[in-house]
Structure formats: C-alpha cells, structure tokens
Design a protein around this motif. Structure first.
Motif, PDB file in Angstrom:
ATOM      1  N   LEU A 149       3.338  -7.701   0.736  1.00  0.00           N
ATOM      2  CA  LEU A 149       2.414  -8.674   1.323  1.00  0.00           C
ATOM      3  C   LEU A 149       1.846  -9.607   0.269  1.00  0.00           C
ATOM      4  CD1 LEU A 149       0.565  -6.235   3.756  1.00  0.00           C
ATOM      5  CD2 LEU A 149       2.590  -7.637   4.210  1.00  0.00           C
ATOM      6  N   GLY A 150       1.415  -9.033  -0.850  1.00  0.00           N
ATOM      7  CA  GLY A 150       0.857  -9.841  -1.926  1.00  0.00           C
ATOM      8  C   GLY A 150       1.888 -10.763  -2.540  1.00  0.00           C
ATOM      9  N   GLU A 151       3.106 -10.277  -2.689  1.00  0.00           N
ATOM     10  CA  GLU A 151       4.171 -11.095  -3.282  1.00  0.00           C
ATOM     11  C   GLU A 151       4.505 -12.304  -2.412  1.00  0.00           C
ATOM     12  OE1 GLU A 151       5.909 -10.857  -6.213  1.00  0.00           O
ATOM     13  OE2 GLU A 151       4.424  -9.360  -6.812  1.00  0.00           O
ATOM     14  N   LEU A 152       4.343 -12.158  -1.104  1.00  0.00           N
ATOM     15  CA  LEU A 152       4.651 -13.251  -0.179  1.00  0.00           C
ATOM     16  C   LEU A 152       3.412 -14.048   0.203  1.00  0.00           C
ATOM     17  CD1 LEU A 152       7.155 -11.420   2.210  1.00  0.00           C
ATOM     18  CD2 LEU A 152       7.708 -13.050   0.393  1.00  0.00           C
ATOM     19  N   ASP A 153       2.268 -13.671  -0.355  1.00  0.00           N
ATOM     20  CA  ASP A 153       0.997 -14.308  -0.026  1.00  0.00           C
ATOM     21  C   ASP A 153       0.712 -14.234   1.467  1.00  0.00           C
ATOM     22  OD1 ASP A 153      -1.396 -15.540  -0.679  1.00  0.00           O
ATOM     23  OD2 ASP A 153      -0.597 -17.566  -0.457  1.00  0.00           O
ATOM     24  N   ILE A 154       0.992 -13.067   2.037  1.00  0.00           N
ATOM     25  CA  ILE A 154       0.716 -12.779   3.447  1.00  0.00           C
ATOM     26  C   ILE A 154      -0.662 -12.124   3.529  1.00  0.00           C
ATOM     27  CG2 ILE A 154       1.336 -11.219   5.320  1.00  0.00           C
ATOM     28  CD1 ILE A 154       4.255 -11.770   4.698  1.00  0.00           C
ATOM     29  N   ASN A 155      -1.554 -12.711   4.323  1.00  0.00           N
ATOM     30  CA  ASN A 155      -2.955 -12.289   4.288  1.00  0.00           C
ATOM     31  C   ASN A 155      -3.487 -11.696   5.589  1.00  0.00           C
ATOM     32  OD1 ASN A 155      -3.397 -13.347   1.573  1.00  0.00           O
ATOM     33  ND2 ASN A 155      -3.224 -15.375   2.510  1.00  0.00           N
ATOM     34  N   HIS A 156      -2.691 -11.724   6.653  1.00  0.00           N
ATOM     35  CA  HIS A 156      -3.200 -11.248   7.940  1.00  0.00           C
ATOM     36  C   HIS A 156      -2.358 -10.109   8.503  1.00  0.00           C
ATOM     37  CE1 HIS A 156      -4.943 -15.330   7.571  1.00  0.00           C
ATOM     38  NE2 HIS A 156      -5.987 -14.747   8.125  1.00  0.00           N
ATOM     39  N   THR A 157      -1.619  -9.454   7.639  1.00  0.00           N
ATOM     40  CA  THR A 157      -0.859  -8.276   8.028  1.00  0.00           C
ATOM     41  C   THR A 157      -1.539  -7.068   7.398  1.00  0.00           C
ATOM     42  OG1 THR A 157       1.188  -9.543   8.154  1.00  0.00           O
ATOM     43  CG2 THR A 157       1.391  -7.144   7.961  1.00  0.00           C
ATOM     44  N   VAL A 158      -2.033  -6.170   8.251  1.00  0.00           N
ATOM     45  CA  VAL A 158      -2.864  -5.064   7.788  1.00  0.00           C
ATOM     46  C   VAL A 158      -2.505  -3.794   8.541  1.00  0.00           C
ATOM     47  CG1 VAL A 158      -4.803  -6.569   7.185  1.00  0.00           C
ATOM     48  CG2 VAL A 158      -4.676  -5.588   9.484  1.00  0.00           C
ATOM     49  N   TYR A 159      -2.941  -2.675   7.979  1.00  0.00           N
ATOM     50  CA  TYR A 159      -2.833  -1.406   8.700  1.00  0.00           C
ATOM     51  C   TYR A 159      -3.855  -1.459   9.826  1.00  0.00           C
ATOM     52  CZ  TYR A 159      -1.733   3.545   9.260  1.00  0.00           C
ATOM     53  OH  TYR A 159      -1.280   4.752   9.741  1.00  0.00           O
ATOM     54  N   GLY A 160      -3.417  -1.228  11.066  1.00  0.00           N
ATOM     55  CA  GLY A 160      -4.254  -1.434  12.240  1.00  0.00           C
ATOM     56  C   GLY A 160      -5.440  -0.493  12.345  1.00  0.00           C
ATOM     57  N   GLY A 216       3.250   6.683  -6.116  1.00  0.00           N
ATOM     58  CA  GLY A 216       1.923   7.102  -6.553  1.00  0.00           C
ATOM     59  C   GLY A 216       0.816   6.295  -5.903  1.00  0.00           C
ATOM     60  N   GLN A 217       1.166   5.516  -4.865  1.00  0.00           N
ATOM     61  CA  GLN A 217       0.203   4.718  -4.128  1.00  0.00           C
ATOM     62  C   GLN A 217       0.209   5.132  -2.665  1.00  0.00           C
ATOM     63  OE1 GLN A 217       2.080   0.851  -5.351  1.00  0.00           O
ATOM     64  NE2 GLN A 217      -0.015   0.294  -5.896  1.00  0.00           N
ATOM     65  N   THR A 218      -0.849   4.782  -1.939  1.00  0.00           N
ATOM     66  CA  THR A 218      -0.798   4.987  -0.501  1.00  0.00           C
ATOM     67  C   THR A 218       0.190   3.983   0.080  1.00  0.00           C
ATOM     68  OG1 THR A 218      -2.537   3.398   0.044  1.00  0.00           O
ATOM     69  CG2 THR A 218      -3.229   5.669  -0.467  1.00  0.00           C
ATOM     70  N   TYR A 219       0.626   4.241   1.282  1.00  0.00           N
ATOM     71  CA  TYR A 219       1.541   3.327   1.974  1.00  0.00           C
ATOM     72  C   TYR A 219       0.948   1.928   2.033  1.00  0.00           C
ATOM     73  CZ  TYR A 219       4.169   1.353   5.943  1.00  0.00           C
ATOM     74  OH  TYR A 219       4.924   0.548   6.765  1.00  0.00           O
ATOM     75  N   THR A 220      -0.327   1.831   2.403  1.00  0.00           N
ATOM     76  CA  THR A 220      -1.003   0.541   2.504  1.00  0.00           C
ATOM     77  C   THR A 220      -1.078  -0.155   1.149  1.00  0.00           C
ATOM     78  OG1 THR A 220      -2.327   1.396   4.333  1.00  0.00           O
ATOM     79  CG2 THR A 220      -3.099  -0.614   3.290  1.00  0.00           C
ATOM     80  N   GLN A 221      -1.422   0.594   0.118  1.00  0.00           N
ATOM     81  CA  GLN A 221      -1.508   0.012  -1.219  1.00  0.00           C
ATOM     82  C   GLN A 221      -0.158  -0.524  -1.678  1.00  0.00           C
ATOM     83  OE1 GLN A 221      -3.015   3.409  -3.322  1.00  0.00           O
ATOM     84  NE2 GLN A 221      -5.158   2.755  -3.174  1.00  0.00           N
ATOM     85  N   TYR A 222       0.895   0.241  -1.403  1.00  0.00           N
ATOM     86  CA  TYR A 222       2.221  -0.203  -1.823  1.00  0.00           C
ATOM     87  C   TYR A 222       2.600  -1.510  -1.131  1.00  0.00           C
ATOM     88  CZ  TYR A 222       7.007  -0.560  -3.157  1.00  0.00           C
ATOM     89  OH  TYR A 222       8.175  -1.052  -3.695  1.00  0.00           O
ATOM     90  N   LEU A 223       2.450  -1.557   0.192  1.00  0.00           N
ATOM     91  CA  LEU A 223       2.804  -2.779   0.914  1.00  0.00           C
ATOM     92  C   LEU A 223       1.983  -3.965   0.423  1.00  0.00           C
ATOM     93  CD1 LEU A 223       3.213  -1.739   4.676  1.00  0.00           C
ATOM     94  CD2 LEU A 223       4.922  -1.744   2.856  1.00  0.00           C
ATOM     95  N   SER A 224       0.689  -3.745   0.216  1.00  0.00           N
ATOM     96  CA  SER A 224      -0.195  -4.831  -0.213  1.00  0.00           C
ATOM     97  C   SER A 224       0.226  -5.409  -1.549  1.00  0.00           C
ATOM     98  CB  SER A 224      -1.644  -4.335  -0.283  1.00  0.00           C
ATOM     99  OG  SER A 224      -2.111  -3.956   0.991  1.00  0.00           O
ATOM    100  N   GLN A 225       0.577  -4.537  -2.492  1.00  0.00           N
ATOM    101  CA  GLN A 225       0.904  -5.004  -3.841  1.00  0.00           C
ATOM    102  C   GLN A 225       2.318  -5.564  -3.943  1.00  0.00           C
ATOM    103  OE1 GLN A 225       0.164  -2.185  -7.008  1.00  0.00           O
ATOM    104  NE2 GLN A 225       1.440  -3.309  -8.467  1.00  0.00           N
ATOM    105  N   HIS A 226       3.285  -4.892  -3.327  1.00  0.00           N
ATOM    106  CA  HIS A 226       4.685  -5.209  -3.604  1.00  0.00           C
ATOM    107  C   HIS A 226       5.375  -6.073  -2.543  1.00  0.00           C
ATOM    108  CE1 HIS A 226       4.809  -2.486  -7.058  1.00  0.00           C
ATOM    109  NE2 HIS A 226       4.065  -1.665  -6.331  1.00  0.00           N
ATOM    110  N   ALA A 241      10.422  -1.460   1.429  1.00  0.00           N
ATOM    111  CA  ALA A 241       9.778  -0.702   0.360  1.00  0.00           C
ATOM    112  C   ALA A 241      10.758   0.291  -0.263  1.00  0.00           C
ATOM    113  CB  ALA A 241       8.544   0.019   0.900  1.00  0.00           C
ATOM    114  N   ILE A 242      11.574   0.927   0.563  1.00  0.00           N
ATOM    115  CA  ILE A 242      12.588   1.855   0.048  1.00  0.00           C
ATOM    116  C   ILE A 242      13.629   1.101  -0.780  1.00  0.00           C
ATOM    117  CG2 ILE A 242      14.470   3.398   0.723  1.00  0.00           C
ATOM    118  CD1 ILE A 242      11.731   4.690   1.054  1.00  0.00           C
ATOM    119  N   VAL A 243      14.029  -0.062  -0.307  1.00  0.00           N
ATOM    120  CA  VAL A 243      14.981  -0.891  -1.062  1.00  0.00           C
ATOM    121  C   VAL A 243      14.404  -1.254  -2.429  1.00  0.00           C
ATOM    122  CG1 VAL A 243      16.149  -3.139  -1.109  1.00  0.00           C
ATOM    123  CG2 VAL A 243      16.115  -1.795   1.000  1.00  0.00           C
ATOM    124  N   GLN A 244      13.127  -1.605  -2.449  1.00  0.00           N
ATOM    125  CA  GLN A 244      12.475  -1.958  -3.719  1.00  0.00           C
ATOM    126  C   GLN A 244      12.397  -0.756  -4.658  1.00  0.00           C
ATOM    127  OE1 GLN A 244       8.710  -3.515  -2.243  1.00  0.00           O
ATOM    128  NE2 GLN A 244       9.355  -5.608  -2.698  1.00  0.00           N
TER     129      GLN A 244
END
Length: 339
Positions: free
Chosen positions: A195-206, A183-193, A87-90
């Motif tokens: 997990l969503g980009e890789l179509d990963i669906n079972h990786t979540v904030y525990g 400007g997003q939560t950590y979870t929102q950022y990962l989901s959009q940029h 995420a930092i690299v992005q």
C-alpha cells in the motif's frame, strides 16, 4: 445457515458467461445500464486508460441518507486475496521463500501432511485443506494461529495438488506465513510493502463495527431494508478482511501492467494462461482475455476485471451482499457494448 452463507460469500470464482448474458437490446451507456438495473454502489469503467464511467449510485447509509460516492469505502471480501498473494511473491523475491513448490513443513514443522502441501497449492486452492468458516461464532475474535488451527488437524478433502477447490483456509494460512516470515503483522506488511509503495491511502483492514463516515454500511438486499449481519473482522483476516475504494483498487489493478511491484516473470506465476493463479482468475469476458477476482462478505460484494491486452478496466463495489453474479453480468454487458 449464516455460517455456510458466509463461506459462500467469501468464495470468488468467475465462470465465463455465455453470449446471451451479454445481450441488452436497450443498451445506451454504462451509466444508463447501471441506473436501469438499480445498481447500488460505486462503479468504474475505463477504456484504454480513459474513464467511460466513474460514479456512485444509491445510498451508502439509508439511515443517514448518505449517497455512495466515487471515494466511498467498501469491504471487498476476497479481493483481499490478490494482495495476500502478492505479499508471498514479494517474500519469495526477498529470499524468504526458496520456491513456490516449497512444502509448508519448511515453515511450520508440525503441520500435518505439511511435507505434501506446497505454497503453490495454497495460492491456487489445490491443497485439500477444508473451509474453516463452518460452525464458528462470528462474534468471536480469533488470532491468526487460532484460525489456522481450526482446520490444521482436520482431514484433507483430497490429495494435495490433485484437485481445485476454493477454500479460504488456504489464504488464512498464507497470511499467517506472511507474519511468520516477515516478523510483521499482516496489516503492517501490506502497509509497508504494498500500500505504501503504491501510495494507496484508503485500503485498510476493516473494522468489525463500521464507524468511519466515508465507509458504506452493508445491507442484505437491494431495497436496503435490512442491515447486514455482524462479523468480527479478525475472522476473514488475510482471506477477505480489507476495505477499499475505487481509486485505490484502480491504482492496484494498473500496477501490474506498470510492473510497479512485480516483474514480468512474477506475472507469469500470478496470472496463469487459464484458471486460478495467485489470487487472480484468468478467464474471458465478451471474447476478451481478463484477469479477475470477485469478493463478498456480509453486506458487500466486489469485482475487478482487468483486460490486459487492451488496457481496459472495470471495478464494481456495492454495499449489498450476494451481488457477485450481478456484478459479473453487468461487467460482461458493458464489455460487450463498450470494448
């Protein structure tokens, strides 16, 4: 004692194993090895992109007699750091970060000695910021800024950039910066940029209390006689709060070779020649170059080993805590005999 143990669990390093660690005179296959060692969890071995083993072992829930399957979810501890680092690299690629050597005072103006600590120091555990887990109540919820403030005003353990010392506090601060810059939560950022980009669906904030039936319950020992201690999952945050499964981590691991989310130049920063880069440790197993990260948290241990030159991959996930050394040894034996 439990607080100290949690800090140890969340620490993820890989010391190259000696040749004797690879020896297993009765080795016949990866599956037989795991069965003979009483492995509990899910395991994936791929050789040149082809499955050698993809299987679940033991119970996900002893009480429910639910077996671990290939799609069972597990808490992955410090494997979460690999996503935080990306995420930092992005954000740097998006122009939100001038350079990895930008001091953190550029983003948090009142951070003590923030003009000396850089993003690179945080990413590579060279900031000197002490570990934040010690002495906190694991049943309490914390916001990201509250986690940052646990160590913000504590003395540094060494001069920034002068030493390496694995501290989860580095990646907590990186998570906070991801939220600040995006400007997003950590979870929102990962989901959009990511997990969503890789179509990963079972990786979540525990979840703090595991309720999803597809998620393994955590245990303290291999006999699964005792359930793991409770921890509010706001605490590990961007240093270790994610849950995932084999298939998602497989896609994640293979995305680097495919350069799905990174450039060749990015990979030179993420995977350094030797040592800890950006969320990954470059080392050797069975004489082969590897990129690896291990993780642990109450009730769970995890390991990814990428063999970039041969296109091999090993992923081990277990719902037993403190199993990182065993996962590393199993990976070494398999690599020696299969690759």
């Amino acid at each position: 004692m439990k607080t100290i143990y949690l800090a140890i669990l969340l620490i993820a390093t890989l010391v190259p194993l000696s040749p004797s660690a690879y020896s297993h005179p009765l080795y016949t296959s990866a599956e037989d090895l795991l069965e003979s060692e009483g492995f509990i969890g899910s395991f994936l071995v791929k050789k040149q992109g082809v499955d050698i083993l993809r299987k679940g072992f033991g119970f996900a829930s002893v009480a429910q007699k639910t077996p671990n399957r290939i799609d069972t979810q597990y808490r992955i501890g410090s494997l979460s750091k690999t996503l935080t680092a990306l995420a930092i690299v992005q954000l740097k690629a998006a122009g939100k970060i001038p350079a990895y050597d930008t001091p953190i005072s550029h983003f948090v103006v009142d951070y003590p000695r923030g003009d000396e600590i850089t993003l690179r120091h945080l990413l590579t555990h060279r900031s000197g910021i002490p570990e934040f887990f010690h002495g906190i109540d694991h049943s309490q919820s914390f916001s990201p800024i509250e986690l940052v403030n646990l160590t913000k005003y504590k003395p540094l353990e060494f001069e920034p950039g002068q030493e390496y010392s694995y501290s989860n506090s580095n990646y907590i601060l990186l998570g906070y910066l991801i939220e600040l810059l995006s400007g997003q939560t950590y979870t929102q950022y990962l989901s959009q940029h990511i997990l969503g980009e890789l179509d990963i669906n079972h990786t979540v904030y525990g979840e703090s209390k595991i309720s999803h039936t597809g998620h393994a319950q955590g245990y303290t020992t291999e006999d699964q006689a005792e359930r793991a201690s409770y921890i509010d999952m706001s605490i590990p945050y961007s240093a270790g709060a994610l849950s995932s499964n084999l298939a998602d981590l497989e896609v994640w691991s293979e995305s680097f070779a495919a350069e799905s989310l990174v450039s060749a130049a990015d990979k030179e920063d993420i995977f350094i020649e030797e040592g800890y880069g950006f969320g990954w440790l470059s080392s050797t197993i069975a004489g082969k170059k590897v990129y690896t990260q291990s993780g642990g948290i109450y009730g769970f241990s995890a390991l990814i080993v990428i063999f970039p030159e041969e296109n091999h991959l090993i992923i081990g996930l277990t719902n037993i805590e403190g199993q990182q050394p065993k996962l590393k040894q199993l990976a070494a034996i398999i690599a020696e005999n299969e690759f």
